[in-house]
Design an enzyme around this catalytic site. Structure first.
Site, short mmCIF file in Angstrom:
data_model
loop_
_atom_site.label_atom_id
_atom_site.label_comp_id
_atom_site.label_asym_id
_atom_site.label_seq_id
_atom_site.Cartn_x
_atom_site.Cartn_y
_atom_site.Cartn_z
N SER A 1 0.97 -1.42 0.02
CA SER A 1 -0.08 0.21 0.25
C SER A 1 0.67 1.38 -0.22
O SER A 1 1.65 1.28 -0.92
CB SER A 1 -1.04 0.22 1.51
OG SER A 1 -1.70 1.28 0.69
N HIS A 2 0.73 2.13 0.53
CA HIS A 2 1.23 2.95 1.25
C HIS A 2 2.79 3.67 2.19
O HIS A 2 3.78 4.15 2.05
CB HIS A 2 0.31 4.03 1.57
CG HIS A 2 0.58 3.58 2.85
ND1 HIS A 2 -0.62 2.66 3.48
CD2 HIS A 2 0.54 3.85 4.73
CE1 HIS A 2 -0.44 2.31 4.75
NE2 HIS A 2 -0.06 2.87 5.47
N ASP B 1 -1.88 6.57 -3.28
CA ASP B 1 -1.06 6.10 -2.41
C ASP B 1 -0.60 4.79 -3.52
O ASP B 1 -1.46 4.94 -4.92
CB ASP B 1 -1.62 4.92 -0.90
CG ASP B 1 -2.44 3.72 -1.78
OD1 ASP B 1 -3.00 3.92 -2.57
OD2 ASP B 1 -2.56 2.80 -0.52
N ASP C 1 -0.66 1.45 -4.04
CA ASP C 1 -1.56 0.48 -4.93
C ASP C 1 -2.95 1.73 -5.64
O ASP C 1 -3.94 0.58 -5.44
CB ASP C 1 -1.62 -0.64 -4.06
CG ASP C 1 -2.32 0.05 -2.33
OD1 ASP C 1 -2.14 0.69 -2.25
OD2 ASP C 1 -2.81 -0.59 -2.55
N ASP D 1 -5.30 2.69 -4.05
CA ASP D 1 -7.08 2.79 -3.54
C ASP D 1 -7.05 3.85 -1.90
O ASP D 1 -7.72 3.79 -1.84
CB ASP D 1 -6.95 1.29 -2.21
CG ASP D 1 -6.21 1.42 -1.47
OD1 ASP D 1 -5.31 1.67 -0.74
OD2 ASP D 1 -6.35 0.03 -0.85
N ARG D 2 -6.34 4.67 -1.88
CA ARG D 2 -6.37 5.84 -0.91
C ARG D 2 -6.56 7.06 -1.46
O ARG D 2 -5.66 7.09 -2.94
CB ARG D 2 -4.80 5.80 0.17
CG ARG D 2 -4.74 4.76 1.23
CD ARG D 2 -3.94 4.93 2.07
NE ARG D 2 -3.75 3.55 2.85
CZ ARG D 2 -3.17 3.89 3.83
NH1 ARG D 2 -2.84 5.57 5.03
NH2 ARG D 2 -3.17 2.94 5.00
N LYS E 1 -11.97 0.42 -0.81
CA LYS E 1 -11.64 2.02 -0.27
C LYS E 1 -10.89 1.92 -2.42
O LYS E 1 -10.16 0.86 -2.80
CB LYS E 1 -11.05 2.23 0.09
CG LYS E 1 -9.37 2.13 0.21
CD LYS E 1 -8.55 2.19 1.63
CE LYS E 1 -7.59 1.72 2.06
NZ LYS E 1 -7.75 1.07 2.69
C1 G16 Z 1 -5.36 -0.36 5.22
C2 G16 Z 1 -6.98 -0.63 5.67
C3 G16 Z 1 -7.81 0.47 5.94
C4 G16 Z 1 -7.30 0.84 7.47
C5 G16 Z 1 -5.86 1.59 6.84
C6 G16 Z 1 -4.90 1.69 8.04
O1 G16 Z 1 -5.05 0.46 4.43
O2 G16 Z 1 -7.14 -0.89 4.04
O3 G16 Z 1 -8.37 -0.68 5.78
O4 G16 Z 1 -7.60 1.95 7.08
O5 G16 Z 1 -4.91 -0.20 6.85
O6 G16 Z 1 -4.40 0.40 9.07
P1 G16 Z 1 -3.52 0.78 10.45
O7 G16 Z 1 -4.70 1.52 11.26
O8 G16 Z 1 -4.01 -0.99 10.86
O9 G16 Z 1 -2.49 0.66 9.90
P2 G16 Z 1 -3.81 0.65 3.13
O10 G16 Z 1 -4.32 1.46 2.18
O11 G16 Z 1 -2.72 0.26 3.94
O12 G16 Z 1 -4.28 -0.59 2.15
#
Ligand code: G16
Length: 561
Positions: free
Chosen positions: A117-118, A287, A289, A291-292, A388
């Site tokens: 992801s990010h 981000d 991937d 989705d953000r 998302k």
């Molecule tokens: C993932 C989840 C999200 C979550 C985020 C933060 O996002 O898909 O639903 O809100 O992590 O999670 P945490 O607070 O546990 O770090 P992504 O964009 O990283 O896949």
């Protein structure tokens, strides 16, 4: 004929999927023998053997370092397990929302997404592997727990060592694997199916007019060298007519150009700075991937993600998809501000409060209870897929701008006037010593759950807050009754203000402590204040109650949102 080899391995104890898949340093995947292979096998093991020959699995990733190697391993291990058909994005590239879309479109049994992801990429960055189910959504806890159980005892896995798919050419490749039916690999254009879906959701002619008509607005979209670049180029620039230079950093890079591909005010500073002079009316970043998203108005006016979903909900009529399907319900994760609740109340819609993690929205959507949801962590989306969706959120905002013919700032301020404002901030303390973080949370929980805690008063400056409720958030899924406990410590004060403490489930080293603060204000004289000023007393109280600074040795957060 491709042969199957059975490789002996030893289980790893640390392959428990986090908030969204298994995320570790690239070096963990590279240096530990069979580490990636074990986890891939653990995922495939949850697909029933009897279903595998007829099964389609979608595979795609965000282009980060080690993705190509991982995809070849998936091809080899899937074939050897008797999976009949893989659909893979060209060059392995496919955004997380696009994988969700393609899983649904192809009626696949699931998908494997290669992303952290990010989190930063490159040889010293992070890598991740995540499993999505047939609905297109991230595997729920019941399934991630099964994957984890397999990973803890895995002794061997089958693999077709001689099988190599050509990821670069769109088309079908067929392989004869031992005694199985022919194994096919379809390499698909990564943008096509996703673009087609967006055309059905939004009014493309209206968006085209907004972006390239006589009275067009100027936008700046920053793909941060993540996977969304080709999607933005093709859909927003080529199809909707936004100038080619309105989209930047659009070539996916293995190390995201050395940056954090995280769309927030800290890591997307380049976009924030480029917006300051007022040349652009609308800005957005995505981000790794895709989705953000982060939305900015002219001069860098920041739209908090908790507000973003509330604005989309209040203006759902601007989006043809919602006009057609109606809005069946709204949802937010627990730490997300209650801005959405105010809209739900005004529009008399059902509001669900779920734990952090997009996977918790899936059941509600599948049951027809939820259409639109969001999280404070820069995630916004709807039931068009089960992830998302960054570009969807941007087109949703542009649709609102097209209908209301107002600026982002005007729309946001108008919203606060109508619904009141939930001031929100999140403090992240990254890579804190894990033991110290766990101990801090455990001690805080003990103090908070003591019956004498409710009714206690805490003061900072001239503000005093009285504790009305304190707990460790637990969620019972209204659809299947499953219970998820320990989802975050909450202190709710008598005026509705909230302090929330959680350990992140997406980090790859040490612990990340997150402190979330949400406080509602409806006095029109106060709604334009700086959130950091408004929330300063609550921050002070949160630090005092948790002794965060003393316990972690951190005097300041790594990131403030
Ligand atoms: C993932 C989840 C999200 C979550 C985020 C933060 O996002 O898909 O639903 O809100 O992590 O999670 P945490 O607070 O546990 O770090 P992504 O964009 O990283 O896949």
């Amino acid at each position: 004929m491709v042969q199957i080899t059975v490789v002996k391995t030893k289980p790893y104890a640390d392959q428990k999927p986090g908030t969204s898949g298994l995320r570790k340093r690239v070096t963990v995947f590279q240096q530990n023998q069979h580490y990636a292979e074990n986890f891939i096998q653990s995922i495939i093991s949850v697909i029933e053997p009897a279903e595998r020959q007829a099964a389609t699995v979608v595979v795609g990733g965000d282009g980060r370092f080690y993705m190509r190697e991982a995809i070849q391993l998936i091809v080899q291990i899937a074939a050897a397990n008797g999976i009949g058909h893989l659909v893979i994005g060209q060059d392995g590239i496919m955004s997380t929302p696009a994988v969700s879309c393609v899983i649904r479109q192809k009626k696949a049994v699931g998908g494997i997404i290669l992303t952290a992801s990010h989190n930063p990429g490159g040889p010293n960055g992070d890598f991740g592997i995540k499993y999505n189910i047939a609905s297109g959504g991230p595997a729920p806890e019941g399934i991630t727990n099964q994957i984890y159980e397999v990973s803890k005892v895995l002794q061997e896995y089958p693999i077709c060592l001689d099988l190599k798919a050509d990821l670069s050419t769109v088309g079908t490749q067929t392989f004869q694997v031992d005694s199985f039916k022919p194994f096919t690999v379809d390499i698909v254009d990564s943008v096509e199916a996703y673009g087609e879906m967006l055309r059905d959701i939004f009014d493309f002619p209206a968006l085209k007019e907004l972006l390239s008509g006589a009275k067009h607005i100027n936008v700046r979209l920053d793909a941060m060298h993540g996977v969304v670049g080709p999607y933005v180029k093709k859909i927003v620039c080529e199809e909707l007519g936004s100038p080619a230079d309105s989209a930047v950093n659009c070539v996916p890079k293995e190390d995201f150009g050395g940056h954090h591909p995280d769309p927030n005010l800290t890591y997307a500073a380049e976009l924030v700075n480029s917006m300051k002079a007022g040349e652009y009316d609308f800005g957005a970043a995505f981000d790794g991937d895709g989705d953000r998203n982060m939305v900015l108005g002219k001069h860098g006016f920041f739209v908090n993600p908790s507000d973003s979903v509330a604005v989309i909900a209040a203006n759902f009529n601007s989006i043809p998809y919602f006009r057609k399907t109606g809005v069946k319900g709204l949802a937010r994760s627990m730490p997300t501000s209650a801005a959405l609740d105010n809209v739900a109340k005004a529009l008399q819609m059902q509001l669900y409060e779920t734990p952090t993690g997009w996977k918790f929205f899936g059941n509600l959507m599948d049951a027809g209870k939820l259409s639109l949801c969001g999280e404070e962590s820069f995630g916004t989306g709807s039931d068009h897929i089960r992830e998302k969706d960054g570009l969807w959120a941007v087109l949703a905002w542009l649709s609102i701008l097209a209908v209301r013919k107002q600026s982002v700032e005007e729309i946001m301020k108008d919203h606060w006037h109508k619904f009141g404002r939930n001031f929100f901030t999140r403090y992240d303390y990254e890579e804190v010593d894990s033991d110290a973080a766990n101990k801090m949370i455990a001690d805080l929980q003990t103090a908070m759950l003591d019956p004498s805690f409710v009714g206690k008063k805490f003061s900072s400056g001239d503000k005093t807050y009285e504790v009305a409720l304190s707990d460790n958030f637990a969620y019972t899924d209204p659809v299947d009754g499953s219970v998820s406990k320990n989802q975050g410590l909450r202190i709710i004060f008598s005026d509705g203000s909230r302090l929330i403490f959680r350990l992140s489930g997406t980090g790859s080293a040490g612990a990340t402590v997150r402190l979330y603060i949400d406080s509602y204000e409806k006095d029109p004289q106060k709604i334009y204040q700086d959130p950091q000023v408004m929330l300063a007393p609550l921050v002070d109280i949160a630090l005092k109650i948790s002794q965060l600074q003393e316990r972690t040795g951190r005097t300041a957060p790594t990131v403030i949102t």
